[in-house]
Design a protein around this motif. Sequence first.
Motif, PDB file in Angstrom:
ATOM      1  N   LEU A 238      44.334  50.838 -19.005  1.00 41.05           N
ATOM      2  CA  LEU A 238      45.139  49.619 -19.165  1.00 41.05           C
ATOM      3  C   LEU A 238      46.607  49.889 -18.909  1.00 41.05           C
ATOM      4  O   LEU A 238      47.308  49.067 -18.301  1.00 41.05           O
ATOM      5  N   ARG A 239      47.103  51.025 -19.344  1.00 42.32           N
ATOM      6  CA  ARG A 239      48.537  51.294 -19.193  1.00 42.32           C
ATOM      7  C   ARG A 239      48.946  51.460 -17.733  1.00 42.32           C
ATOM      8  O   ARG A 239      50.129  51.382 -17.404  1.00 42.32           O
TER       9      ARG A 239
ATOM     10  N   VAL B  76      49.206  45.268 -28.111  1.00 38.77           N
ATOM     11  CA  VAL B  76      48.039  45.131 -27.238  1.00 38.77           C
ATOM     12  C   VAL B  76      47.045  44.120 -27.811  1.00 38.77           C
ATOM     13  O   VAL B  76      46.476  43.292 -27.090  1.00 38.77           O
TER      14      VAL B  76
ATOM     15  N   LYS C 258      49.542  44.062 -17.096  1.00 41.84           N
ATOM     16  CA  LYS C 258      48.532  44.183 -18.154  1.00 41.84           C
ATOM     17  C   LYS C 258      47.992  42.829 -18.590  1.00 41.84           C
ATOM     18  O   LYS C 258      46.788  42.677 -18.831  1.00 41.84           O
TER      19      LYS C 258
ATOM     20  N   GLU D 210      42.613  53.219 -25.324  1.00 44.55           N
ATOM     21  CA  GLU D 210      43.921  53.541 -24.747  1.00 44.55           C
ATOM     22  C   GLU D 210      44.760  54.335 -25.741  1.00 44.55           C
ATOM     23  O   GLU D 210      44.536  54.289 -26.955  1.00 44.55           O
TER      24      GLU D 210
ATOM     25  N   HIS E  22      53.868  52.605 -22.831  1.00 40.14           N
ATOM     26  CA  HIS E  22      52.792  51.666 -23.168  1.00 40.14           C
ATOM     27  C   HIS E  22      53.056  51.042 -24.540  1.00 40.14           C
ATOM     28  O   HIS E  22      53.479  51.723 -25.463  1.00 40.14           O
TER      29      HIS E  22
ATOM     30  N   PHE F  45      47.718  49.426 -15.334  1.00 39.89           N
ATOM     31  CA  PHE F  45      47.646  48.135 -14.657  1.00 39.89           C
ATOM     32  C   PHE F  45      49.057  47.701 -14.269  1.00 39.89           C
ATOM     33  O   PHE F  45      49.984  47.787 -15.077  1.00 39.89           O
TER      34      PHE F  45
ATOM     35  N   THR G 175      43.863  43.309 -11.666  1.00 36.94           N
ATOM     36  CA  THR G 175      44.601  42.071 -11.911  1.00 36.94           C
ATOM     37  C   THR G 175      44.140  40.928 -11.010  1.00 36.94           C
ATOM     38  O   THR G 175      44.565  39.795 -11.191  1.00 36.94           O
TER      39      THR G 175
END
Length: 248
Positions: free
Chosen positions: A136-137, A216, A142, A163, A210, A139, A118
């Motif tokens: 990604l999940r 997404v 996100k 993902e 997620h 982060f 990030t």
Amino acid sequence: MSDGASSEPAAGAEQRRRSAEVFDAVAERYDVMNDLMSLGTHRLLKRALVELTRLRRGQRALDLAGGSGDVAALLALAVGCSGGVVLADINASMLAVGRDRMLDQGSANVDCVQTDATRLAFPEGAFDAVTVAFGLRNFADKVAGLREMHRVLRVGGVAVVLEFAKPRAGPPKLLAGLWDAYRGAWPILGRLVVGDAAPYRYLVDSINSHPDQDTVSGMMEDAGFAQVECHDIFGGIVAIHRGVREKS
């Protein structure tokens, strides 16, 4: 995600703490567990991820949440010795495993960097492709992570995200039920192989929380990506997203 902006930093810090504990615990057996939990299919999925980057010799790629380095190794082959790859992870234990793999394989064109997805420690437009496989999940934010991926891409560069997603192929109830039962067994497998079920309970929780693949895709568009594609795999249990940076 938190409902209130004021509590978001605390939520992000808690996410980082839990994620660090999990990956510190599983780093040494990470690939073994991936093979067992996915029945080896994660290797095929990661090859598909790399193919969708359409990288050429001499280009540069960044693999985020790169952990044990399996995706970075594939990217290194794609760009050749005239290109370069950065294997990045926020977790020092996972990055150490990846660094050892790169040394063992003689991947001289791969650099290992510990950084937060990030708040990436790279200049704007530094890469031709950015990838993240099953990361990604984890982060802490996100949206911030996707914006950073967009920032470090050159104009015309691509981001590819592999993902877990939400099953939506028919019959949905049967597929979703089988998937729920299968991943529910992962903590038991973790206790047998790693000696600790807790990291794999966290894994199941992170998959459950997620967002679905349509969400997404929308997040990628909000982060600035154009030509966003979503490819469902295994009826939507897994999805690969691809987006392009069109503007500076």
